[in-house]
Motif scaffolding. Sequence first.
Motif, PDB file in Angstrom:
ATOM      1  N   VAL A  24       0.751  -1.254  -0.083  1.00 48.42           N
ATOM      2  CA  VAL A  24       0.180   0.090   0.053  1.00 48.42           C
ATOM      3  C   VAL A  24       0.980   1.225  -0.171  1.00 48.42           C
ATOM      4  O   VAL A  24       0.700   2.267  -0.865  1.00 48.42           O
ATOM      5  N   ARG A  25       1.821   1.174   0.826  1.00 46.78           N
ATOM      6  CA  ARG A  25       2.827   2.385   0.863  1.00 46.78           C
ATOM      7  C   ARG A  25       3.629   2.539  -0.455  1.00 46.78           C
ATOM      8  O   ARG A  25       3.873   3.645  -0.939  1.00 46.78           O
ATOM      9  N   ALA A  26       4.040   1.337  -1.007  1.00 40.55           N
ATOM     10  CA  ALA A  26       4.718   1.314  -2.241  1.00 40.55           C
ATOM     11  C   ALA A  26       3.785   2.031  -3.398  1.00 40.55           C
ATOM     12  O   ALA A  26       4.371   2.658  -4.257  1.00 40.55           O
ATOM     13  N   ALA A  27       2.571   1.569  -3.363  1.00 43.49           N
ATOM     14  CA  ALA A  27       1.738   2.161  -4.342  1.00 43.49           C
ATOM     15  C   ALA A  27       1.649   3.483  -4.246  1.00 43.49           C
ATOM     16  O   ALA A  27       1.650   4.085  -5.275  1.00 43.49           O
ATOM     17  N   ALA A  28       1.389   4.105  -2.968  1.00 39.19           N
ATOM     18  CA  ALA A  28       1.501   5.570  -2.837  1.00 39.19           C
ATOM     19  C   ALA A  28       2.772   6.300  -3.096  1.00 39.19           C
ATOM     20  O   ALA A  28       2.912   7.357  -4.010  1.00 39.19           O
ATOM     21  N   ALA A  29       4.035   5.496  -3.084  1.00 38.01           N
ATOM     22  CA  ALA A  29       5.111   5.930  -3.627  1.00 38.01           C
ATOM     23  C   ALA A  29       5.339   6.130  -4.945  1.00 38.01           C
ATOM     24  O   ALA A  29       6.090   6.810  -5.654  1.00 38.01           O
ATOM     25  N   PHE A  30       5.042   4.807  -5.469  1.00 39.05           N
ATOM     26  CA  PHE A  30       4.910   4.892  -7.342  1.00 39.05           C
ATOM     27  C   PHE A  30       4.320   5.886  -7.714  1.00 39.05           C
ATOM     28  O   PHE A  30       4.579   6.689  -8.631  1.00 39.05           O
ATOM     29  N   ASP A  31       2.940   6.199  -7.216  1.00 38.81           N
ATOM     30  CA  ASP A  31       2.105   7.461  -7.610  1.00 38.81           C
ATOM     31  C   ASP A  31       2.994   8.760  -7.393  1.00 38.81           C
ATOM     32  O   ASP A  31       2.759   9.488  -8.537  1.00 38.81           O
ATOM     33  N   ARG A  32       3.490   9.023  -6.304  1.00 46.43           N
ATOM     34  CA  ARG A  32       4.238  10.327  -6.315  1.00 46.43           C
ATOM     35  C   ARG A  32       5.445  10.208  -7.329  1.00 46.43           C
ATOM     36  O   ARG A  32       5.789  11.286  -7.883  1.00 46.43           O
ATOM     37  N   ALA A  33       6.190   9.038  -7.587  1.00 38.56           N
ATOM     38  CA  ALA A  33       7.383   9.242  -8.539  1.00 38.56           C
ATOM     39  C   ALA A  33       6.585   9.355 -10.000  1.00 38.56           C
ATOM     40  O   ALA A  33       7.289  10.204 -10.811  1.00 38.56           O
ATOM     41  N   ALA A  34       5.523   8.633 -10.309  1.00 30.15           N
ATOM     42  CA  ALA A  34       5.140   8.952 -11.773  1.00 30.15           C
ATOM     43  C   ALA A  34       4.752  10.568 -11.786  1.00 30.15           C
ATOM     44  O   ALA A  34       4.846  10.742 -12.903  1.00 30.15           O
ATOM     45  N   ARG A  35       3.981  11.000 -10.786  1.00 35.07           N
ATOM     46  CA  ARG A  35       3.764  12.502 -10.723  1.00 35.07           C
ATOM     47  C   ARG A  35       5.172  13.306 -11.316  1.00 35.07           C
ATOM     48  O   ARG A  35       5.030  14.274 -11.983  1.00 35.07           O
ATOM     49  N   ALA A  36       6.241  12.953 -10.482  1.00 36.29           N
ATOM     50  CA  ALA A  36       7.338  13.567 -10.504  1.00 36.29           C
ATOM     51  C   ALA A  36       7.852  13.388 -11.962  1.00 36.29           C
ATOM     52  O   ALA A  36       8.479  14.463 -12.556  1.00 36.29           O
ATOM     53  N   TRP A  37       7.812  12.268 -12.520  1.00 36.91           N
ATOM     54  CA  TRP A  37       8.310  11.992 -13.716  1.00 36.91           C
ATOM     55  C   TRP A  37       7.625  12.760 -14.693  1.00 36.91           C
ATOM     56  O   TRP A  37       8.168  13.250 -15.872  1.00 36.91           O
ATOM     57  N   SER A  38       6.383  12.679 -14.683  1.00 35.06           N
ATOM     58  CA  SER A  38       5.330  13.569 -15.550  1.00 35.06           C
ATOM     59  C   SER A  38       5.678  14.925 -15.639  1.00 35.06           C
ATOM     60  O   SER A  38       5.612  15.658 -16.594  1.00 35.06           O
ATOM     61  N   GLY A  39       6.192  15.505 -14.604  1.00 30.35           N
ATOM     62  CA  GLY A  39       6.772  16.933 -14.349  1.00 30.35           C
ATOM     63  C   GLY A  39       7.701  17.244 -15.118  1.00 30.35           C
ATOM     64  O   GLY A  39       8.189  18.235 -15.365  1.00 30.35           O
ATOM     65  N   LEU A  40       8.645  16.435 -15.462  1.00 34.06           N
ATOM     66  CA  LEU A  40      10.086  16.695 -15.906  1.00 34.06           C
ATOM     67  C   LEU A  40       9.886  17.035 -17.301  1.00 34.06           C
ATOM     68  O   LEU A  40      10.922  17.848 -17.778  1.00 34.06           O
ATOM     69  N   PRO A  41       9.296  16.571 -18.402  1.00 34.93           N
ATOM     70  CA  PRO A  41       8.480  15.444 -18.500  1.00 34.93           C
ATOM     71  C   PRO A  41       9.263  14.235 -19.161  1.00 34.93           C
ATOM     72  O   PRO A  41      10.087  14.493 -19.769  1.00 34.93           O
ATOM     73  N   ARG A  42       8.870  13.184 -18.540  1.00 39.30           N
ATOM     74  CA  ARG A  42       9.674  11.809 -18.913  1.00 39.30           C
ATOM     75  C   ARG A  42       8.491  10.912 -18.888  1.00 39.30           C
ATOM     76  O   ARG A  42       8.205  10.063 -17.934  1.00 39.30           O
TER      77      ARG A  42
END
Length: 170
Positions: A15-33
């Motif tokens: 559950v915590r991993a899913a939330a961390a992957f969500d944050r990572a995906a948002r960060a990658w999208s902001g780069l954009p990557r």
Amino acid sequence: MTCRALLLDASGEHVRAAAAFDRAARAWSGLPRPYDALRARERQAGALVAAGRIEAGRELLAAQYEELFRLGARGDADRVAQRLREHGAEVPRLWRGGRRGYGDQLSPRELDVVQLVVAGKTNRQISRILAKSPATVDQQLRAAMRKLKVSSRTALAVKAVEAGVFAEED
């Protein structure tokens, strides 16, 4: 963030991993990557499934499948499609380019061949008329017979006329 999410997932804290992957995906999208964002979302989906939230994971995987395909990451899209199938999801076959097929409908060239069969022409005559090799005419004739579910030239002609594909005066 992705590394932290991977560690959480490996330690069973899905559950915590899913939330961390969500944050990572948002960060990658902001780069954009976009590719990295999609991979993080795929991992998020895997963590959700591992946490017992199978439907949410499947929905997220399905979205990643189409996005990876559009991005041109066909191998990744195929891997995601396989994961979806493993979880009981129906996965649409996305068009990979090239000419679209006609399915169970006759192609324009198959219609030409059938029309000439109805007119009583031999394969050799059809090949001369259409400027195609006899082998090509034979292949198109066989495809038309398969599509119309017949096994002879005569049955093909009868079925084509009965179906109204060609008027008898054609």
